[in-house]
Design a protein around this motif. Structure first.
Motif, PDB file in Angstrom:
ATOM      1  N   GLN A   4      29.602 -28.782  40.897  1.00  0.00           N
ATOM      2  CA  GLN A   4      29.101 -29.242  39.654  1.00  0.00           C
ATOM      3  C   GLN A   4      29.521 -28.577  38.465  1.00  0.00           C
ATOM      4  N   LYS A   5      30.025 -27.302  38.642  1.00  0.00           N
ATOM      5  CA  LYS A   5      30.764 -26.494  37.745  1.00  0.00           C
ATOM      6  C   LYS A   5      31.981 -27.135  37.410  1.00  0.00           C
ATOM      7  N   VAL A   6      32.737 -27.491  38.570  1.00  0.00           N
ATOM      8  CA  VAL A   6      34.091 -28.336  38.265  1.00  0.00           C
ATOM      9  C   VAL A   6      33.942 -29.654  37.519  1.00  0.00           C
ATOM     10  N   ILE A   7      32.635 -30.634  38.050  1.00  0.00           N
ATOM     11  CA  ILE A   7      32.593 -31.673  37.142  1.00  0.00           C
ATOM     12  C   ILE A   7      32.324 -31.367  35.697  1.00  0.00           C
ATOM     13  N   ASN A   8      31.416 -30.340  35.454  1.00  0.00           N
ATOM     14  CA  ASN A   8      31.345 -29.945  33.968  1.00  0.00           C
ATOM     15  C   ASN A   8      32.508 -29.726  33.117  1.00  0.00           C
ATOM     16  N   LEU A   9      33.510 -29.019  33.828  1.00  0.00           N
ATOM     17  CA  LEU A   9      34.506 -28.556  33.305  1.00  0.00           C
ATOM     18  C   LEU A   9      35.715 -29.684  33.121  1.00  0.00           C
ATOM     19  N   LEU A  10      35.450 -30.720  34.056  1.00  0.00           N
ATOM     20  CA  LEU A  10      36.244 -32.041  33.939  1.00  0.00           C
ATOM     21  C   LEU A  10      35.479 -32.934  32.899  1.00  0.00           C
ATOM     22  N   GLY A  11      34.218 -33.030  32.710  1.00  0.00           N
ATOM     23  CA  GLY A  11      33.617 -33.717  31.456  1.00  0.00           C
ATOM     24  C   GLY A  11      34.078 -33.197  30.267  1.00  0.00           C
ATOM     25  N   PHE A  12      34.206 -31.924  29.986  1.00  0.00           N
ATOM     26  CA  PHE A  12      34.787 -31.416  28.659  1.00  0.00           C
ATOM     27  C   PHE A  12      36.158 -31.955  28.565  1.00  0.00           C
ATOM     28  N   ALA A  13      36.902 -32.011  29.607  1.00  0.00           N
ATOM     29  CA  ALA A  13      38.352 -32.384  29.554  1.00  0.00           C
ATOM     30  C   ALA A  13      38.192 -33.936  29.296  1.00  0.00           C
ATOM     31  N   SER A  14      37.382 -34.560  29.837  1.00  0.00           N
ATOM     32  CA  SER A  14      37.302 -36.252  29.536  1.00  0.00           C
ATOM     33  C   SER A  14      37.019 -36.278  27.985  1.00  0.00           C
ATOM     34  N   ARG A  15      35.852 -35.548  27.506  1.00  0.00           N
ATOM     35  CA  ARG A  15      35.643 -35.722  26.118  1.00  0.00           C
ATOM     36  C   ARG A  15      36.818 -35.550  25.216  1.00  0.00           C
ATOM     37  N   MET A  16      37.615 -34.514  25.721  1.00  0.00           N
ATOM     38  CA  MET A  16      38.724 -34.217  24.717  1.00  0.00           C
ATOM     39  C   MET A  16      39.912 -35.113  25.057  1.00  0.00           C
ATOM     40  N   ARG A  17      39.649 -35.953  25.930  1.00  0.00           N
ATOM     41  CA  ARG A  17      40.841 -37.033  26.455  1.00  0.00           C
ATOM     42  C   ARG A  17      41.904 -36.206  27.032  1.00  0.00           C
ATOM     43  N   LYS A  18      41.689 -35.089  27.837  1.00  0.00           N
ATOM     44  CA  LYS A  18      42.864 -34.418  28.772  1.00  0.00           C
ATOM     45  C   LYS A  18      42.598 -34.769  30.082  1.00  0.00           C
ATOM     46  N   ILE A  19      42.229 -35.908  30.416  1.00  0.00           N
ATOM     47  CA  ILE A  19      42.366 -36.094  32.074  1.00  0.00           C
ATOM     48  C   ILE A  19      43.343 -37.487  32.176  1.00  0.00           C
ATOM     49  N   ILE A  20      43.962 -37.486  33.262  1.00  0.00           N
ATOM     50  CA  ILE A  20      44.571 -38.708  33.499  1.00  0.00           C
ATOM     51  C   ILE A  20      44.294 -39.334  34.923  1.00  0.00           C
ATOM     52  N   PHE A  21      44.342 -40.615  35.161  1.00  0.00           N
ATOM     53  CA  PHE A  21      44.002 -41.061  36.244  1.00  0.00           C
ATOM     54  C   PHE A  21      44.723 -42.554  36.392  1.00  0.00           C
ATOM     55  N   GLY A  22      44.769 -43.265  37.749  1.00  0.00           N
ATOM     56  CA  GLY A  22      45.442 -44.191  37.896  1.00  0.00           C
ATOM     57  C   GLY A  22      46.655 -43.814  38.860  1.00  0.00           C
ATOM     58  N   LYS A  23      47.129 -44.416  39.641  1.00  0.00           N
ATOM     59  CA  LYS A  23      47.963 -44.415  40.573  1.00  0.00           C
ATOM     60  C   LYS A  23      49.605 -43.979  40.055  1.00  0.00           C
TER      61      LYS A  23
END
Length: 111
Positions: A4-23
């Motif tokens: 859950q903590k990892v997902i919370n941190l990932l949520g912050f990254a997502s809101r900052m548009r700092k995640i990447i996905f797609g093959k």
């Protein structure tokens, strides 16, 4: 590891548009030598071929990764405001550090 903590941190990254996905994006992210801090998160129900390919690439390029136990592709995607996400990479160095601390504190990671 507290997922859950990892997902919370990932949520912050997502809101900052700092995640990447797609093959293709994930493959480029893993092998990019200019990016110093990297971290890959893999959903629990990802297909075997995607999981094996991603893990092999992470190991060969020394990129830390974690395979979630409780978060499916659908649940991971919904937590990031998307439909389904199998594999996600984190672009923000501070969030990568935070995730590494959470994962290492759990002791049962693949980092």
């Amino acid at each position: 590891m507290n997922e859950q903590k990892v997902i919370n941190l990932l949520g912050f990254a997502s809101r900052m548009r700092k995640i990447i996905f797609g093959k293709d994006n994930i493959r480029e992210y893993i092998r990019n030598p200019r990016r110093r801090s990297k971290f890959i998160i893999i959903a629990s129900d990802v297909g075997d071929s995607i999981k094996e390919d991603t893990i092999k690439r992470c190991q060969s390029h020394h990129v830390p990764y974690v395979l979630l136990k409780e978060y499916t592709k659908d649940k991971l995607g919904r937590s990031l405001g998307k439909d389904e996400i199998s594999v996600v990479g984190v672009l923000d160095e501070n969030i990568v550090k935070g995730i590494l601390e959470v994962v290492n504190a759990g002791g049962d990671s693949n980092v």
